[in-house]
Scaffold this motif. Structure first.
Motif, PDB file in Angstrom:
ATOM      1  N   ARG A 183       0.852  -1.190   0.000  1.00 36.27           N
ATOM      2  CA  ARG A 183       0.000   0.000   0.000  1.00 36.27           C
ATOM      3  C   ARG A 183       0.883   1.235   0.000  1.00 36.27           C
ATOM      4  N   ILE A 184       0.463   2.241  -0.739  1.00 40.99           N
ATOM      5  CA  ILE A 184       1.159   3.519  -0.770  1.00 40.99           C
ATOM      6  C   ILE A 184       0.148   4.596  -0.403  1.00 40.99           C
ATOM      7  N   GLY A 185       0.608   5.625   0.271  1.00 39.03           N
ATOM      8  CA  GLY A 185      -0.316   6.680   0.659  1.00 39.03           C
ATOM      9  C   GLY A 185       0.366   8.026   0.721  1.00 39.03           C
ATOM     10  N   GLY A 186      -0.426   9.048   0.602  1.00 37.42           N
ATOM     11  CA  GLY A 186       0.058  10.415   0.652  1.00 37.42           C
ATOM     12  C   GLY A 186      -1.018  11.334   0.130  1.00 37.42           C
ATOM     13  N   LEU A 187      -0.584  12.486  -0.364  1.00 34.03           N
ATOM     14  CA  LEU A 187      -1.507  13.460  -0.945  1.00 34.03           C
ATOM     15  C   LEU A 187      -1.463  13.359  -2.463  1.00 34.03           C
ATOM     16  N   VAL A 188      -2.609  13.496  -3.093  1.00 33.70           N
ATOM     17  CA  VAL A 188      -2.663  13.534  -4.552  1.00 33.70           C
ATOM     18  C   VAL A 188      -2.092  14.888  -4.977  1.00 33.70           C
ATOM     19  N   GLU A 189      -1.019  14.847  -5.744  1.00 35.82           N
ATOM     20  CA  GLU A 189      -0.313  16.066  -6.123  1.00 35.82           C
ATOM     21  C   GLU A 189      -1.202  16.951  -7.003  1.00 35.82           C
ATOM     22  N   GLU A 190      -1.206  18.245  -6.703  1.00 35.59           N
ATOM     23  CA  GLU A 190      -2.029  19.188  -7.444  1.00 35.59           C
ATOM     24  C   GLU A 190      -1.562  19.284  -8.892  1.00 35.59           C
ATOM     25  N   GLY A 191      -2.522  19.248  -9.804  1.00 41.12           N
ATOM     26  CA  GLY A 191      -2.232  19.349 -11.234  1.00 41.12           C
ATOM     27  C   GLY A 191      -1.815  18.039 -11.881  1.00 41.12           C
ATOM     28  N   SER A 192      -1.785  16.949 -11.107  1.00 37.86           N
ATOM     29  CA  SER A 192      -1.306  15.682 -11.669  1.00 37.86           C
ATOM     30  C   SER A 192      -2.428  14.745 -12.113  1.00 37.86           C
ATOM     31  N   ASP A 219     -14.253  11.902   5.005  1.00 38.78           N
ATOM     32  CA  ASP A 219     -14.816  13.211   5.320  1.00 38.78           C
ATOM     33  C   ASP A 219     -13.696  14.238   5.267  1.00 38.78           C
ATOM     34  N   GLU A 220     -14.004  15.490   5.514  1.00 32.64           N
ATOM     35  CA  GLU A 220     -13.000  16.530   5.322  1.00 32.64           C
ATOM     36  C   GLU A 220     -11.892  16.539   6.358  1.00 32.64           C
ATOM     37  N   ASN A 221     -12.024  15.812   7.460  1.00 37.34           N
ATOM     38  CA  ASN A 221     -10.999  15.818   8.502  1.00 37.34           C
ATOM     39  C   ASN A 221     -10.206  14.523   8.596  1.00 37.34           C
ATOM     40  N   TYR A 222     -10.691  13.457   8.023  1.00 35.05           N
ATOM     41  CA  TYR A 222     -10.040  12.160   8.191  1.00 35.05           C
ATOM     42  C   TYR A 222      -8.937  11.941   7.169  1.00 35.05           C
ATOM     43  N   MET A 223      -7.836  11.369   7.647  1.00 32.76           N
ATOM     44  CA  MET A 223      -6.779  10.901   6.770  1.00 32.76           C
ATOM     45  C   MET A 223      -6.199   9.650   7.437  1.00 32.76           C
ATOM     46  N   PRO A 224      -5.909   8.584   6.692  1.00 29.92           N
ATOM     47  CA  PRO A 224      -5.382   7.370   7.306  1.00 29.92           C
ATOM     48  C   PRO A 224      -4.128   7.647   8.133  1.00 29.92           C
ATOM     49  N   LYS A 225      -3.994   6.939   9.235  1.00 30.19           N
ATOM     50  CA  LYS A 225      -2.884   7.154  10.164  1.00 30.19           C
ATOM     51  C   LYS A 225      -1.529   7.017   9.472  1.00 30.19           C
ATOM     52  N   GLU A 226      -1.395   6.028   8.589  1.00 31.68           N
ATOM     53  CA  GLU A 226      -0.124   5.820   7.899  1.00 31.68           C
ATOM     54  C   GLU A 226       0.238   7.039   7.043  1.00 31.68           C
ATOM     55  N   VAL A 239      -0.806  10.195   7.551  1.00 30.82           N
ATOM     56  CA  VAL A 239      -0.473  11.290   8.472  1.00 30.82           C
ATOM     57  C   VAL A 239       0.958  11.134   8.962  1.00 30.82           C
ATOM     58  N   ASP A 240       1.332   9.917   9.358  1.00 26.18           N
ATOM     59  CA  ASP A 240       2.686   9.671   9.852  1.00 26.18           C
ATOM     60  C   ASP A 240       3.733   9.966   8.779  1.00 26.18           C
ATOM     61  N   ALA A 241       3.472   9.538   7.537  1.00 28.46           N
ATOM     62  CA  ALA A 241       4.416   9.783   6.446  1.00 28.46           C
ATOM     63  C   ALA A 241       4.540  11.276   6.156  1.00 28.46           C
ATOM     64  N   VAL A 285       5.340  17.988   6.169  1.00 30.19           N
ATOM     65  CA  VAL A 285       4.342  18.575   5.282  1.00 30.19           C
ATOM     66  C   VAL A 285       2.960  18.613   5.906  1.00 30.19           C
ATOM     67  N   TYR A 286       2.706  17.784   6.904  1.00 33.19           N
ATOM     68  CA  TYR A 286       1.354  17.635   7.450  1.00 33.19           C
ATOM     69  C   TYR A 286       0.894  18.895   8.156  1.00 33.19           C
ATOM     70  N   LYS A 287      -0.359  19.275   7.878  1.00 28.15           N
ATOM     71  CA  LYS A 287      -0.999  20.414   8.544  1.00 28.15           C
ATOM     72  C   LYS A 287      -2.225  19.887   9.268  1.00 28.15           C
ATOM     73  N   GLU A 288      -2.369  20.246  10.544  1.00 27.10           N
ATOM     74  CA  GLU A 288      -3.526  19.822  11.317  1.00 27.10           C
ATOM     75  C   GLU A 288      -4.806  20.384  10.683  1.00 27.10           C
ATOM     76  N   PRO A 289      -5.870  19.568  10.597  1.00 30.09           N
ATOM     77  CA  PRO A 289      -7.129  20.078  10.030  1.00 30.09           C
ATOM     78  C   PRO A 289      -7.743  21.126  10.947  1.00 30.09           C
ATOM     79  N   GLU A 290      -8.390  22.082  10.317  1.00 29.00           N
ATOM     80  CA  GLU A 290      -9.057  23.134  11.092  1.00 29.00           C
ATOM     81  C   GLU A 290     -10.388  22.618  11.580  1.00 29.00           C
ATOM     82  N   SER A 291     -10.691  22.859  12.866  1.00 29.09           N
ATOM     83  CA  SER A 291     -11.940  22.350  13.435  1.00 29.09           C
ATOM     84  C   SER A 291     -13.063  23.318  13.207  1.00 29.09           C
TER      85      SER A 291
END
Length: 147
Positions: A56-65, A124-131, A133-135, A141-147
């Motif tokens: 499994r690979i995880g991260g953010l989908v790069e903008e414009g890709s 949902d808009e606040n959830y991201m898998p733990k793996e 977030v850790d990566a 690069v990680y920014k805490e979600p705004e509540s």
């Protein structure tokens, strides 16, 4: 008489040990394809896995890709801020899949491209898998979600 009982006991214990070893081996063999390790894009680029290894690979989908191709072929890149891995996926993406959002994909890394067989997106808009977030935290690069 006593030696016969002792011999039967030894045979019974031996059969039990063989059965235990055999069942453990069969369980391990059955689970070998069901275990998928998580890797961040930086880990994949640093030590590329074998093309036969499913992970499994995880991260953010790069903008414009995000590029939709012919039919159901979708290409995009996933990043953890330290490295970027190109991904190709054939199928229907989850409704919440979009650029700059967290994702986890299962598949193989072949010829420099991650060939995903399954894509999961945040639910949902606040959830991201733990793996993920850790990566992202590891890369700073990680920014805490705004509540």
């Amino acid at each position: 008489m006593k030696s016969l009982k002792k011999q039967r006991r030894i045979q019974l214990v031996s059969v039990a040990i063989v059965a235990l070893v055999l069942s453990t081996a069969l369980i391990g063999y059955a689970l070998r394809d069901g275990i998928n390790y998580f890797r961040a894009p930086s880990q994949v680029m640093a030590e590329p896995p074998q093309p036969t290894e499913v992970f499994r690979i995880g991260g953010l989908v790069e903008e414009g890709s995000l590029k939709r191709g012919e039919g159901e072929i979708i290409r995009f890149s996933v990043t953890d801020g330290g490295a970027t891995v190109p991904v190709v996926f054939t199928g229907v993406l989850p409704d919440l899949f979009e650029e700059n959002q967290g994702m986890v994909g299962t598949g193989r890394y072949v010829n420099g491209v991650f060939e995903a067989s399954e894509i999961l997106a945040k639910h949902d808009e606040n959830y991201m898998p733990k793996e993920v977030v850790d990566a992202l935290k590891e890369q700073g690069v990680y920014k805490e979600p705004e509540s």
